[in-house]
Design a protein around this motif. Structure first.
Motif, PDB file in Angstrom:
ATOM      1  N   PRO A  77       4.630   6.596  -7.484  1.00 55.44           N
ATOM      2  CA  PRO A  77       4.386   7.628  -8.511  1.00 55.44           C
ATOM      3  C   PRO A  77       5.105   8.929  -8.240  1.00 55.44           C
ATOM      4  CG  PRO A  77       2.348   6.534  -7.905  1.00 55.44           C
ATOM      5  CD  PRO A  77       3.369   6.085  -6.921  1.00 55.44           C
ATOM      6  N   VAL A  78       5.185   9.323  -6.976  1.00 51.56           N
ATOM      7  CA  VAL A  78       5.888  10.573  -6.639  1.00 51.56           C
ATOM      8  C   VAL A  78       7.374  10.468  -6.970  1.00 51.56           C
ATOM      9  CG1 VAL A  78       6.420  12.186  -4.780  1.00 51.56           C
ATOM     10  CG2 VAL A  78       4.190  11.052  -4.850  1.00 51.56           C
ATOM     11  N   LEU A  79       7.977   9.338  -6.619  1.00 51.75           N
ATOM     12  CA  LEU A  79       9.400   9.150  -6.895  1.00 51.75           C
ATOM     13  C   LEU A  79       9.673   9.074  -8.396  1.00 51.75           C
ATOM     14  CD1 LEU A  79      10.399   6.605  -4.104  1.00 51.75           C
ATOM     15  CD2 LEU A  79      10.699   9.083  -4.119  1.00 51.75           C
ATOM     16  N   LEU A  80       8.787   8.405  -9.133  1.00 52.26           N
ATOM     17  CA  LEU A  80       8.971   8.327 -10.588  1.00 52.26           C
ATOM     18  C   LEU A  80       8.839   9.698 -11.238  1.00 52.26           C
ATOM     19  CD1 LEU A  80       7.024   5.043 -11.447  1.00 52.26           C
ATOM     20  CD2 LEU A  80       9.497   5.381 -11.360  1.00 52.26           C
TER      21      LEU A  80
ATOM     22  N   SER B 195       0.820  -1.206   0.000  1.00 51.94           N
ATOM     23  CA  SER B 195       0.000   0.000   0.000  1.00 51.94           C
ATOM     24  C   SER B 195       0.858   1.263   0.000  1.00 51.94           C
ATOM     25  CB  SER B 195      -0.932  -0.008   1.212  1.00 51.94           C
ATOM     26  OG  SER B 195      -1.699   1.175   1.264  1.00 51.94           O
ATOM     27  N   MET B 196       1.868   1.302   0.880  1.00 51.95           N
ATOM     28  CA  MET B 196       2.754   2.462   0.932  1.00 51.95           C
ATOM     29  C   MET B 196       3.578   2.574  -0.345  1.00 51.95           C
ATOM     30  SD  MET B 196       3.746   5.115   2.521  1.00 51.95           S
ATOM     31  CE  MET B 196       2.955   4.856   4.111  1.00 51.95           C
ATOM     32  N   THR B 197       3.993   1.450  -0.923  1.00 52.86           N
ATOM     33  CA  THR B 197       4.773   1.482  -2.165  1.00 52.86           C
ATOM     34  C   THR B 197       3.965   2.080  -3.297  1.00 52.86           C
ATOM     35  OG1 THR B 197       5.975  -0.482  -1.441  1.00 52.86           O
ATOM     36  CG2 THR B 197       6.095   0.070  -3.773  1.00 52.86           C
ATOM     37  N   LEU B 198       2.694   1.722  -3.394  1.00 52.38           N
ATOM     38  CA  LEU B 198       1.850   2.280  -4.447  1.00 52.38           C
ATOM     39  C   LEU B 198       1.608   3.775  -4.252  1.00 52.38           C
ATOM     40  CD1 LEU B 198      -0.831  -0.532  -4.869  1.00 52.38           C
ATOM     41  CD2 LEU B 198       1.037   0.042  -6.418  1.00 52.38           C
ATOM     42  N   LYS B 199       1.642   4.245  -3.017  1.00 48.34           N
ATOM     43  CA  LYS B 199       1.452   5.673  -2.761  1.00 48.34           C
ATOM     44  C   LYS B 199       2.708   6.481  -3.083  1.00 48.34           C
ATOM     45  CE  LYS B 199      -1.909   4.920   0.944  1.00 48.34           C
ATOM     46  NZ  LYS B 199      -2.174   5.060   2.406  1.00 48.34           N
TER      47      LYS B 199
END
Length: 241
Positions: free
Chosen positions: A128-131, A121-125
């Motif tokens: 996108p910001v990091l990418l 869940s945290m990875t999906l949040k």
């Protein structure tokens, strides 16, 4: 005792910041927001500010040299002070600075541990910001970052608090409709295979790798979500007579 006082000082500062950005005191928040807006809008008409650590260090050195020269040039009416006096750091100074920085450093470390815990869940949040930052980070200057952070801090938290229910409801409706459309599709394997083949042929190797990583995260998130949902249903069944 000293650690408790310093921690309470950091907590008090954080509470005042939260009060400002959440507009709990409208007059004070409006004052700070107005001053910040005037500053950013007035500076936006001038040339964009660029920051260079070397240039800033050199300017600071020039200022220190000027102040030291003027201080040394002014005649002393009283007896001259000792010329061999040197400024030195002591262990108490270092410990005092460490105690002041330690709560903030621990807070940053705990936040980083939560963000990079590997939870789907945290990875999906965060992904996108990091990418987005990795792709367009070169376009973000210090001035744009400060302006965006200032206006976002005074608008986004308050808007989210006011419309969080509607946002969650909209997201849940979109997710339910997507799941219903996917479940009602008679040829799921054909559609999925066609989409994967198109993405694999059109995108670069880096994009393929990121798509595979995101797919793996989504699959693990769905597995954990259905597992948790099944466990809750079993507990409800056991509670009922």
């Amino acid at each position: 005792m000293t650690d408790a006082l310093e921690q309470s000082g950091w907590e008090g500062l954080w509470e005042r910041i939260v009060e400002l950005v959440m507009w709990k005191d409208v007059a004070k928040s409006a004052l700070w927001f107005g001053l910040g807006s005037m500053f950013f809008f007035s500076c936006s008409f001038s040339r964009e500010i660029t920051f260079s650590p070397i240039s800033a260090f050199c300017h600071l050195g020039v200022m220190i040299l000027g102040v030291a020269f003027l201080k040394d040039s002014v005649p002393q009416s009283r007896q001259p002070l000792e010329t061999g006096r040197n400024f030195q750091l002591t262990e108490e100074d270092l410990l005092r600075a460490a105690r002041a920085v330690l709560p903030l450093a621990n807070s940053l470390i705990s936040t980083a541990q939560v963000i990079f815990s590997g939870n789907p869940s945290m990875t999906l949040k965060v992904l996108p910001v990091l990418l987005f930052g990795a792709k367009y980070g070169s376009l973000v200057t210090l001035w744009r970052l400060l302006a965006t952070g200032f206006f976002s801090s005074f608008t986004l938290p308050k808007l989210y608090m006011c419309y969080s229910t509607q946002i969650h409801r909209t997201v849940e409706n979109v997710r339910d409709r997507a799941l219903e459309a996917w479940k009602s599709c008679p040829r799921k394997k054909l559609v999925a295979g066609t989409a994967v083949t198109m993405c694999w042929n059109l995108f670069s190797i880096k994009t393929r790798f990121m798509a595979a990583f995101i797919s793996a995260v989504i699959l693990r998130y769905n597995h954990q979500y259905h597992k948790a949902d099944g466990g809750d249903q079993e507990q409800e069944m056991e509670v009922k007579p």
